[in-house]
Design a protein around this motif. Structure first.
Motif, PDB file in Angstrom:
ATOM      1  N   HIS A 237      13.372 -79.864 -25.513  1.00  0.00           N
ATOM      2  CA  HIS A 237      13.025 -78.832 -26.468  1.00  0.00           C
ATOM      3  C   HIS A 237      14.308 -77.792 -26.499  1.00  0.00           C
ATOM      4  O   HIS A 237      14.295 -77.191 -27.683  1.00  0.00           O
ATOM      5  CB  HIS A 237      11.791 -77.936 -26.270  1.00  0.00           C
ATOM      6  N   ASP A 238      14.997 -77.813 -25.585  1.00  0.00           N
ATOM      7  CA  ASP A 238      16.336 -76.904 -25.337  1.00  0.00           C
ATOM      8  C   ASP A 238      17.415 -77.512 -26.367  1.00  0.00           C
ATOM      9  O   ASP A 238      18.315 -76.531 -26.809  1.00  0.00           O
ATOM     10  CB  ASP A 238      16.746 -76.795 -24.125  1.00  0.00           C
ATOM     11  N   LEU A 239      17.515 -78.661 -26.833  1.00  0.00           N
ATOM     12  CA  LEU A 239      18.288 -79.138 -27.849  1.00  0.00           C
ATOM     13  C   LEU A 239      17.956 -78.676 -29.273  1.00  0.00           C
ATOM     14  O   LEU A 239      18.918 -78.212 -30.050  1.00  0.00           O
ATOM     15  CB  LEU A 239      18.231 -80.614 -27.849  1.00  0.00           C
ATOM     16  N   ARG A 240      16.589 -78.328 -29.279  1.00  0.00           N
ATOM     17  CA  ARG A 240      16.277 -77.612 -30.758  1.00  0.00           C
ATOM     18  C   ARG A 240      16.684 -76.350 -30.498  1.00  0.00           C
ATOM     19  O   ARG A 240      17.062 -75.590 -31.759  1.00  0.00           O
ATOM     20  CB  ARG A 240      14.729 -77.946 -30.711  1.00  0.00           C
ATOM     21  N   HIS A 241      16.391 -75.680 -29.359  1.00  0.00           N
ATOM     22  CA  HIS A 241      16.777 -74.197 -29.480  1.00  0.00           C
ATOM     23  C   HIS A 241      18.492 -74.149 -29.881  1.00  0.00           C
ATOM     24  O   HIS A 241      18.979 -73.211 -30.235  1.00  0.00           O
ATOM     25  CB  HIS A 241      16.679 -73.776 -27.915  1.00  0.00           C
ATOM     26  N   THR A 242      19.404 -75.160 -28.949  1.00  0.00           N
ATOM     27  CA  THR A 242      20.649 -75.116 -29.114  1.00  0.00           C
ATOM     28  C   THR A 242      21.110 -75.197 -30.652  1.00  0.00           C
ATOM     29  O   THR A 242      21.965 -74.202 -31.326  1.00  0.00           O
ATOM     30  CB  THR A 242      21.302 -76.292 -28.734  1.00  0.00           C
ATOM     31  N   PHE A 243      20.415 -76.041 -31.608  1.00  0.00           N
ATOM     32  CA  PHE A 243      20.608 -76.248 -32.922  1.00  0.00           C
ATOM     33  C   PHE A 243      20.420 -74.915 -33.506  1.00  0.00           C
ATOM     34  O   PHE A 243      21.140 -74.493 -34.556  1.00  0.00           O
ATOM     35  CB  PHE A 243      19.632 -77.229 -33.512  1.00  0.00           C
ATOM     36  N   ALA A 244      19.285 -74.157 -33.195  1.00  0.00           N
ATOM     37  CA  ALA A 244      18.663 -72.917 -34.138  1.00  0.00           C
ATOM     38  C   ALA A 244      19.574 -71.728 -33.746  1.00  0.00           C
ATOM     39  O   ALA A 244      20.087 -70.893 -34.467  1.00  0.00           O
ATOM     40  CB  ALA A 244      17.525 -72.603 -33.629  1.00  0.00           C
ATOM     41  N   THR A 245      20.276 -71.575 -32.399  1.00  0.00           N
ATOM     42  CA  THR A 245      21.080 -70.549 -32.115  1.00  0.00           C
ATOM     43  C   THR A 245      22.533 -70.842 -32.658  1.00  0.00           C
ATOM     44  O   THR A 245      22.910 -69.836 -33.221  1.00  0.00           O
ATOM     45  CB  THR A 245      21.232 -70.690 -30.391  1.00  0.00           C
ATOM     46  N   LEU A 246      22.969 -72.011 -32.712  1.00  0.00           N
ATOM     47  CA  LEU A 246      24.382 -72.289 -33.270  1.00  0.00           C
ATOM     48  C   LEU A 246      24.195 -71.924 -34.831  1.00  0.00           C
ATOM     49  O   LEU A 246      25.192 -71.358 -35.231  1.00  0.00           O
ATOM     50  CB  LEU A 246      24.836 -73.474 -32.887  1.00  0.00           C
ATOM     51  N   ALA A 247      23.152 -72.094 -35.327  1.00  0.00           N
ATOM     52  CA  ALA A 247      23.075 -72.274 -36.894  1.00  0.00           C
ATOM     53  C   ALA A 247      22.937 -70.787 -37.157  1.00  0.00           C
ATOM     54  O   ALA A 247      23.678 -70.191 -37.930  1.00  0.00           O
ATOM     55  CB  ALA A 247      21.740 -72.661 -37.145  1.00  0.00           C
ATOM     56  N   LEU A 248      22.099 -69.894 -36.597  1.00  0.00           N
ATOM     57  CA  LEU A 248      22.093 -68.142 -36.506  1.00  0.00           C
ATOM     58  C   LEU A 248      23.421 -67.738 -36.101  1.00  0.00           C
ATOM     59  O   LEU A 248      23.728 -66.920 -36.916  1.00  0.00           O
ATOM     60  CB  LEU A 248      20.864 -67.968 -35.514  1.00  0.00           C
ATOM     61  N   GLN A 249      23.872 -67.814 -35.260  1.00  0.00           N
ATOM     62  CA  GLN A 249      25.418 -67.428 -34.698  1.00  0.00           C
ATOM     63  C   GLN A 249      26.287 -67.808 -35.773  1.00  0.00           C
ATOM     64  O   GLN A 249      27.237 -66.963 -35.909  1.00  0.00           O
ATOM     65  CB  GLN A 249      25.712 -67.879 -33.322  1.00  0.00           C
ATOM     66  N   ASN A 250      26.285 -68.778 -36.464  1.00  0.00           N
ATOM     67  CA  ASN A 250      27.436 -69.315 -37.563  1.00  0.00           C
ATOM     68  C   ASN A 250      26.931 -68.622 -38.996  1.00  0.00           C
ATOM     69  O   ASN A 250      27.528 -69.282 -40.052  1.00  0.00           O
ATOM     70  CB  ASN A 250      27.706 -70.575 -37.351  1.00  0.00           C
ATOM     71  N   GLY A 251      26.050 -67.838 -39.042  1.00  0.00           N
ATOM     72  CA  GLY A 251      25.689 -67.108 -40.364  1.00  0.00           C
ATOM     73  C   GLY A 251      24.661 -67.788 -41.248  1.00  0.00           C
ATOM     74  O   GLY A 251      24.454 -67.419 -42.432  1.00  0.00           O
ATOM     75  N   VAL A 252      24.024 -68.839 -40.946  1.00  0.00           N
ATOM     76  CA  VAL A 252      23.090 -69.396 -41.365  1.00  0.00           C
ATOM     77  C   VAL A 252      21.509 -68.582 -41.638  1.00  0.00           C
ATOM     78  O   VAL A 252      21.352 -67.934 -40.288  1.00  0.00           O
ATOM     79  CB  VAL A 252      22.462 -70.797 -40.940  1.00  0.00           C
ATOM     80  N   ASP A 253      21.005 -68.097 -42.468  1.00  0.00           N
ATOM     81  CA  ASP A 253      20.276 -67.095 -42.536  1.00  0.00           C
ATOM     82  C   ASP A 253      18.818 -67.850 -42.037  1.00  0.00           C
ATOM     83  O   ASP A 253      18.355 -68.735 -42.185  1.00  0.00           O
ATOM     84  CB  ASP A 253      19.787 -66.653 -44.097  1.00  0.00           C
ATOM     85  N   VAL A 254      18.138 -66.640 -41.273  1.00  0.00           N
ATOM     86  CA  VAL A 254      16.889 -66.965 -40.753  1.00  0.00           C
ATOM     87  C   VAL A 254      15.755 -67.904 -41.520  1.00  0.00           C
ATOM     88  O   VAL A 254      15.361 -68.778 -41.099  1.00  0.00           O
ATOM     89  CB  VAL A 254      16.072 -65.617 -40.203  1.00  0.00           C
TER      90      VAL A 254
END
Length: 296
Positions: A237-254
């Motif tokens: 499940h932490d791979l899913r967290h990795t995806f979400a974290t990187l997306a948010l850190q790189n400017g993808v809106d919530v």
């Protein structure tokens, strides 16, 4: 009750409740019986199967609490129907649910992880998960009929789960989980290569026998890849967290991230990844301060 929820509850009843409590007459069932049952589940409740041999023997606190909820509801109905005088589940002291700390693979570790995944022959599986944020069951539930390589999209239609030691197709848990996700050009290339590898199988990530993969086997593979890459162990499940974290850190809106994850609301996503968005807000404040500093 949703079909997937029913199947999960059915598995709890068949795998745990009936074998341990099924022979106790309803009128003889006590709070002590239930407390001893929950204690045993926490210590050694995992159903024996080949994939689980190296996993902890006990069930998680969350699973035990779910099992208690099923028992308590059934006994409440028995009280209402005057089959028993009181509900013995009411007096149970339940284990406290512990929120597992979120872990992610930092960008500097992803290269090593994916390189080792490629050497181990499982690159496509983990690459697609990291680019889509799919849950483990959703990833394993992908069929080629769900993939449109020309349009570049992926439809999440089902999940793979285990009931009574059988690997089966299951509906998704919520209506938000049914979603269509865009694929990057690199992801399309990876899936094209995977298509050539799978032959006639309808599954995007088939088992050696051609059917869907076991959720346990992909977790074991993940841990092997991490170990060989010299990286710390994380949950699937932490791979899913990795995806979400990187997306948010790189400017993808919530809101966009929430939709891609299949969350029921952007508020839930915001709460889950508050540490990421808080950091982003600080960076935004710092940037704006630098821009306007000359005007002060």
């Amino acid at each position: 009750m949703r079909p997937s929820t029913y199947l999960t509850y059915h598995g709890y009843i068949e795998n745990h409740i009936k074998p341990q409590l099924g022979k106790i007459p309803l009128n003889d069932l006590t709070t002590l019986h239930l407390q001893q049952f929950y204690k045993k589940l926490l210590a050694e409740g995992r159903v024996e199967r080949i994939e689980a041999q190296k996993q902890p023997k006990g069930l998680s606190v969350k699973t035990v609490r779910n099992i208690h909820q099923i028992i308590s509801s059934a006994l409440k109905l028995a009280v209402e129907q005057r089959l028993i005088a009181h509900n013995p589940a009411d007096g149970c002291a339940l284990p406290k649910a512990e929120r597992k700390e979120m872990q992610t693979l930092p960008v500097e570790q992803l290269t090593s992880f994916l390189r080792e995944a490629k050497d181990s022959g499982v690159f496509a599986l983990y690459y697609i998960d990291l680019t889509t944020g799919l849950r483990r069951g959703e990833l394993l539930g992908l069929k080629w009929s769900d993939i449109d390589l020309e349009k570049g999209d992926l439809r999440v239609q089902r999940q793979i789960g285990r009931i009574n030691s059988k690997i089966i197709e299951m509906p998704l848990k919520t209506k938000n989980a049914y979603r269509t996700l865009p694929l990057s050009a690199d992801a399309i290339d990876v899936l094209m290569q995977q298509r050539r590898k799978t032959g006639n199988s309808e599954w995007v990530f088939p088992s050696p026998t051609g059917g869907p993969m076991s959720p346990d086997s992909v977790l074991h593979m993940l841990h092997r890849v991490l170990k060989r890459a010299g990286l710390p162990k994380v949950r699937f499940h932490d791979l899913r967290h990795t995806f979400a974290t990187l997306a948010l850190q790189n400017g993808v809106d919530v809101k966009t991230v929430s939709g891609m994850l299949g969350h029921f609301s952007a508020g839930f996503t915001l709460d889950t990844y508050a540490h990421v968005t808080t950091s982003a807000k600080r960076e935004a404040a710092k940037t704006m301060g630098n821009i306007l500093s000359g005007a002060v």
